[in-house]
Write a protein that holds these residues in place. Structure first.
Motif, mmCIF file in Angstrom:
data_model
loop_
_atom_site.group_PDB
_atom_site.id
_atom_site.type_symbol
_atom_site.label_atom_id
_atom_site.label_comp_id
_atom_site.label_asym_id
_atom_site.label_seq_id
_atom_site.Cartn_x
_atom_site.Cartn_y
_atom_site.Cartn_z
ATOM 1 N N HIS A 1 -7.745 -7.249 1.648
ATOM 2 C CA HIS A 1 -8.449 -6.046 1.178
ATOM 3 C C HIS A 1 -8.625 -5.054 2.323
ATOM 4 O O HIS A 1 -8.390 -3.848 2.155
ATOM 5 C CB HIS A 1 -9.815 -6.429 0.593
ATOM 6 N N SER B 1 0.819 -1.203 0.000
ATOM 7 C CA SER B 1 0.000 0.000 0.000
ATOM 8 C C SER B 1 0.862 1.265 0.000
ATOM 9 O O SER B 1 0.618 2.207 -0.769
ATOM 10 C CB SER B 1 -0.919 -0.006 1.236
ATOM 11 N N TYR C 1 -5.145 -3.544 3.279
ATOM 12 C CA TYR C 1 -4.673 -2.564 2.293
ATOM 13 C C TYR C 1 -5.421 -1.238 2.480
ATOM 14 O O TYR C 1 -4.808 -0.161 2.496
ATOM 15 C CB TYR C 1 -4.882 -3.113 0.884
ATOM 16 N N ASN D 1 -7.334 -0.720 -4.823
ATOM 17 C CA ASN D 1 -7.052 -1.873 -3.962
ATOM 18 C C ASN D 1 -6.924 -3.129 -4.820
ATOM 19 O O ASN D 1 -7.868 -3.508 -5.510
ATOM 20 C CB ASN D 1 -8.187 -2.042 -2.946
#
Length: 201
Positions: free
Chosen positions: A38, A13, A41, A29
């Protein structure tokens, strides 16, 4: 181990953000919405954008109107950060919902998600301290001091990662149990912040 997985997602990220290094860039993402990664991130992306909000608002030359606008964004980001922590804790509550808690099991002082929150911020500290330790135009003294700080941050990462993995193992084995409290932030609530609810009269 969860900490290693989480840190690798945080690093991705941070790297993705710094491709453009703009607080206005949209998030992309790379992980499916039904995956734990998910959430991780998204959590770190919020932290990364806010890190740079905090840099910008400390500019002594910032326009006061722009600073107020940015302060509102920081408030909203703080709320998003808290919401994401609660989402991540919900994941762990569901994951360990079938665990038989042992007699004498203890509660931890912080939930798993708040520990991951600290790891996310630590990843940002390490990234930016590494930048400073390698900044060519800085003095050697500056770079040396930043390298010393970086070494401490890396040690902290090792300790925190071990603590997170130990906590999750204890929860999975029933030696500790999760109990999550919502943060109940008051300053963003029209019904709880006196300045806001008095203005509604």
């Amino acid at each position: 181990m969860f900490s290693k997985l989480a840190y690798s997602v945080f690093e991705q990220s941070i790297k993705d953000y710094h491709q453009f290094d703009s607080v206005d860039q949209p998030i992309n993402n790379p992980f499916p919405k039904d995956k734990f990664e998910h959430l991780l991130y998204l959590k770190n992306w919020i932290d990364t954008v806010q890190w740079h909000y905090e840099d910008i608002i400390r500019d002594p030359q910032i326009d006061p109107v722009a600073a107020l606008t940015l302060k509102r964004k920081i408030d909203a980001s703080n709320q998003e950060r808290t919401d994401m922590v609660e989402y991540i804790d919900s994941y762990f509550l569901q994951k360990y919902s079938g665990v038989q808690v042992k007699d004498g099991a203890k509660i931890n002082s912080e939930s798993p998600a708040w520990a991951f929150d600290r790891l996310s911020i630590l990843a940002l500290k390490i990234y930016h301290m590494q930048e400073e330790a390698n900044r060519a135009e800085a003095s050697q003294e500056h770079r040396d001091k930043c390298q010393e700080k970086l070494n401490i941050l890396l040690e902290q990462r090792s300790d925190l990662s071990t603590a997170i993995d130990d906590l999750l193992t204890d929860i999975e084995n029933g030696d500790k149990f999760m109990k999550v409290y919502k943060q109940m932030k008051m300053y963003n609530d029209d019904d709880l912040n006196p300045v806001l609810y008095q203005n509604k009269k």
